[in-house]
Scaffold this motif. Structure first.
Motif, PDB file in Angstrom:
ATOM      1  N   GLY A  36       0.797  -1.228   0.000  1.00 21.84           N
ATOM      2  CA  GLY A  36       0.000   0.000   0.000  1.00 21.84           C
ATOM      3  C   GLY A  36       0.819   1.261   0.000  1.00 21.84           C
ATOM      4  O   GLY A  36       0.278   2.354   0.197  1.00 21.84           O
ATOM      5  N   ASN A  37       2.116   1.145  -0.253  1.00 26.20           N
ATOM      6  CA  ASN A  37       3.002   2.303  -0.220  1.00 26.20           C
ATOM      7  C   ASN A  37       3.021   3.014  -1.572  1.00 26.20           C
ATOM      8  O   ASN A  37       4.031   3.041  -2.272  1.00 26.20           O
ATOM      9  CB  ASN A  37       4.419   1.859   0.169  1.00 26.20           C
ATOM     10  CG  ASN A  37       5.343   3.037   0.400  1.00 26.20           C
ATOM     11  OD1 ASN A  37       4.896   4.148   0.649  1.00 26.20           O
ATOM     12  ND2 ASN A  37       6.646   2.786   0.295  1.00 26.20           N
ATOM     13  N   SER A  52      -0.843  -6.616   9.026  1.00 21.69           N
ATOM     14  CA  SER A  52      -0.403  -5.218   9.056  1.00 21.69           C
ATOM     15  C   SER A  52      -0.289  -4.632   7.650  1.00 21.69           C
ATOM     16  O   SER A  52      -0.721  -3.505   7.388  1.00 21.69           O
ATOM     17  CB  SER A  52       0.941  -5.104   9.778  1.00 21.69           C
ATOM     18  OG  SER A  52       1.932  -5.897   9.118  1.00 21.69           O
ATOM     19  N   ALA A  97      -3.781  -4.293   6.068  1.00 25.19           N
ATOM     20  CA  ALA A  97      -4.474  -3.127   6.626  1.00 25.19           C
ATOM     21  C   ALA A  97      -3.985  -1.846   5.963  1.00 25.19           C
ATOM     22  O   ALA A  97      -4.765  -0.923   5.709  1.00 25.19           O
ATOM     23  CB  ALA A  97      -4.256  -3.064   8.137  1.00 25.19           C
ATOM     24  N   GLN A  98      -2.690  -1.806   5.648  1.00 23.37           N
ATOM     25  CA  GLN A  98      -2.138  -0.638   4.974  1.00 23.37           C
ATOM     26  C   GLN A  98      -2.673  -0.524   3.548  1.00 23.37           C
ATOM     27  O   GLN A  98      -2.928   0.574   3.050  1.00 23.37           O
ATOM     28  CB  GLN A  98      -0.609  -0.711   4.958  1.00 23.37           C
ATOM     29  CG  GLN A  98       0.066   0.578   4.525  1.00 23.37           C
ATOM     30  CD  GLN A  98       1.557   0.568   4.779  1.00 23.37           C
ATOM     31  OE1 GLN A  98       2.041  -0.217   5.598  1.00 23.37           O
ATOM     32  NE2 GLN A  98       2.285   1.426   4.083  1.00 23.37           N
ATOM     33  N   LYS A 104      -5.620  -1.553   2.642  1.00 22.38           N
ATOM     34  CA  LYS A 104      -6.992  -1.071   2.800  1.00 22.38           C
ATOM     35  C   LYS A 104      -7.021   0.450   2.995  1.00 22.38           C
ATOM     36  O   LYS A 104      -7.935   1.125   2.503  1.00 22.38           O
ATOM     37  CB  LYS A 104      -7.667  -1.765   3.982  1.00 22.38           C
ATOM     38  CG  LYS A 104      -8.097  -3.205   3.697  1.00 22.38           C
ATOM     39  CD  LYS A 104      -8.920  -3.767   4.848  1.00 22.38           C
ATOM     40  CE  LYS A 104      -9.472  -5.137   4.504  1.00 22.38           C
ATOM     41  NZ  LYS A 104     -10.291  -5.696   5.618  1.00 22.38           N
ATOM     42  N   ARG A 105      -6.030   0.963   3.701  1.00 19.94           N
ATOM     43  CA  ARG A 105      -5.959   2.427   3.863  1.00 19.94           C
ATOM     44  C   ARG A 105      -5.670   3.101   2.524  1.00 19.94           C
ATOM     45  O   ARG A 105      -6.145   4.216   2.260  1.00 19.94           O
ATOM     46  CB  ARG A 105      -4.888   2.792   4.896  1.00 19.94           C
ATOM     47  CG  ARG A 105      -5.295   2.468   6.331  1.00 19.94           C
ATOM     48  CD  ARG A 105      -4.360   3.124   7.340  1.00 19.94           C
ATOM     49  NE  ARG A 105      -3.041   2.495   7.335  1.00 19.94           N
ATOM     50  CZ  ARG A 105      -2.712   1.466   8.082  1.00 19.94           C
ATOM     51  NH1 ARG A 105      -3.618   0.924   8.893  1.00 19.94           N
ATOM     52  NH2 ARG A 105      -1.496   0.959   8.031  1.00 19.94           N
ATOM     53  N   LEU A 106      -4.903   2.410   1.666  1.00 21.18           N
ATOM     54  CA  LEU A 106      -4.669   2.929   0.314  1.00 21.18           C
ATOM     55  C   LEU A 106      -5.986   3.012  -0.455  1.00 21.18           C
ATOM     56  O   LEU A 106      -6.233   3.983  -1.177  1.00 21.18           O
ATOM     57  CB  LEU A 106      -3.685   2.032  -0.432  1.00 21.18           C
ATOM     58  CG  LEU A 106      -3.494   2.317  -1.928  1.00 21.18           C
ATOM     59  CD1 LEU A 106      -2.928   3.704  -2.145  1.00 21.18           C
ATOM     60  CD2 LEU A 106      -2.604   1.260  -2.575  1.00 21.18           C
ATOM     61  N   GLU A 148      -8.912   3.484   0.834  1.00 19.47           N
ATOM     62  CA  GLU A 148      -9.655   4.613   1.399  1.00 19.47           C
ATOM     63  C   GLU A 148      -9.116   5.935   0.862  1.00 19.47           C
ATOM     64  O   GLU A 148      -9.890   6.837   0.512  1.00 19.47           O
ATOM     65  CB  GLU A 148      -9.563   4.580   2.923  1.00 19.47           C
ATOM     66  CG  GLU A 148     -10.261   3.373   3.555  1.00 19.47           C
ATOM     67  CD  GLU A 148     -10.015   3.283   5.049  1.00 19.47           C
ATOM     68  OE1 GLU A 148      -9.234   4.119   5.576  1.00 19.47           O
ATOM     69  OE2 GLU A 148     -10.588   2.381   5.691  1.00 19.47           O
ATOM     70  N   ARG A 149      -7.790   6.061   0.765  1.00 20.58           N
ATOM     71  CA  ARG A 149      -7.193   7.287   0.233  1.00 20.58           C
ATOM     72  C   ARG A 149      -7.569   7.481  -1.236  1.00 20.58           C
ATOM     73  O   ARG A 149      -7.864   8.597  -1.676  1.00 20.58           O
ATOM     74  CB  ARG A 149      -5.668   7.245   0.377  1.00 20.58           C
ATOM     75  CG  ARG A 149      -5.168   7.394   1.804  1.00 20.58           C
ATOM     76  CD  ARG A 149      -3.670   7.663   1.847  1.00 20.58           C
ATOM     77  NE  ARG A 149      -2.871   6.528   1.436  1.00 20.58           N
ATOM     78  CZ  ARG A 149      -2.090   6.522   0.366  1.00 20.58           C
ATOM     79  NH1 ARG A 149      -2.028   7.576  -0.432  1.00 20.58           N
ATOM     80  NH2 ARG A 149      -1.378   5.442   0.052  1.00 20.58           N
TER      81      ARG A 149
END
Length: 285
Positions: free
Chosen positions: A202-203, A245, A248-249, A251-253, A255-256
């Motif tokens: 997700g980076n 972990s 989850a990152q 998934k945050r991507l 959302e962004r």
């Protein structure tokens, strides 16, 4: 007699009427002008059509779609005519931009095809027992670039199966060869544009997400207003992350990316796919 005169249906008719009235009125007015003014006015009558033709061909070359009326797009192939196979150079350039400069997203997953698998990537490469070299299929699945290409193929297959329509890969907008999309499906009443992004953790910075949306926005701006609302965008995020972990990152991507999509006028669907599930569904080994 008046019933035979049709309505003005597109901008080309407006341009023709305007040019005709300008020249006729100019010719009628010329004899009525004073002698001193006639010389300047004659130059205007000669240069104005030339300027008008130059502007017309400039618009025709840069943004020819605006010269058509909405009724010119009423048949089943209205969107199909807007796309063509992308030049191979532009396709490679686009992939290079997306798969290079990914920062830390690829570090943990790259494989050295000369020295063997990176022990950090967590996926063992299966070597051919006959010659001891890594197979092309294993290289494809273990390298970050290979996963990016494989993700595009699997997402296209998944959406084709889900929507039951044909998605053509690597298409460019006619007249705009740099507007290349991973996949496009054209229907009677809409065009579905697909972009795929593979990530391991997700980076992906925002500046790397925006070009995907900007390309769709630029494509939408070439269409008549009545068709702009019929463009749909699917942004597919694919990951092979299994650790909680990292997932989850990712998934945050998602959302962004959804928050970024809200700033654009076209309809966008941000989809998250897991590489392992796609591979099992389409029997990729």
């Amino acid at each position: 007699m008046l019933k035979k005169i049709g309505h003005i249906k597109n901008p080309l008719t407006v341009i023709a009427i305007f040019a005709g009235l300008a020249e006729i009125s100019g010719t009628v007015i010329l004899p009525l002008l004073e002698t001193g003014v006639q010389n300047t006015y004659v130059w205007f009558l000669m240069l104005f059509p030339t300027f008008l033709v130059a502007v017309f061909f400039f618009v025709l070359y840069k943004k020819h779609h605006v010269l058509y009326a909405p009724t010119d797009y009423r048949d089943d192939e209205s969107f199909t005519r807007l796309f063509q196979s992308a030049p191979i150079g532009e396709t490679l350039r686009k992939r290079g931009v997306e798969l290079d400069d990914v920062g830390g997203d690829a570090v943990a997953g790259e494989i050295d095809v000369h020295n063997g698998p990176n022990p950090e990537n967590g996926r063992e490469a299966r070597a051919d027992p006959n010659d001891g070299v890594i197979s092309a299929a294993d290289t494809l699945k273990n390298s970050f670039r290979g996963n990016g290409l494989l993700a595009e193929e699997l997402v296209t297959a998944k959406l084709t199966k889900e929507f039951r329509i044909v998605f053509d890969k690597n298409l460019a907008v006619k007249g705009h060869p740099k507007l290349v999309f991973d996949a496009v499906a054209t229907l009677r009443d809409k065009a579905i544009v697909v972009e795929t992004r593979f990530t391991r953790n997700g980076n992906v910075p925002e500046e790397r997400l925006l070009p995907h949306f900007d390309r769709v926005q630029e494509f939408s701006s070439t269409l008549p207003v009545s068709l702009q609302e019929k463009v749909e965008f699917i942004f597919a995020i694919v990951t092979d992350a299994t650790e909680p972990s990292k997932f989850a990152q990712v998934k945050r991507l998602v959302e962004r990316t959804t928050a970024i999509a809200a700033n654009y006028s076209f309809k966008t669907s941000v989809r998250l796919f897991q590489m392992g599930e796609l591979e099992r569904e389409f029997s990729v080994r």
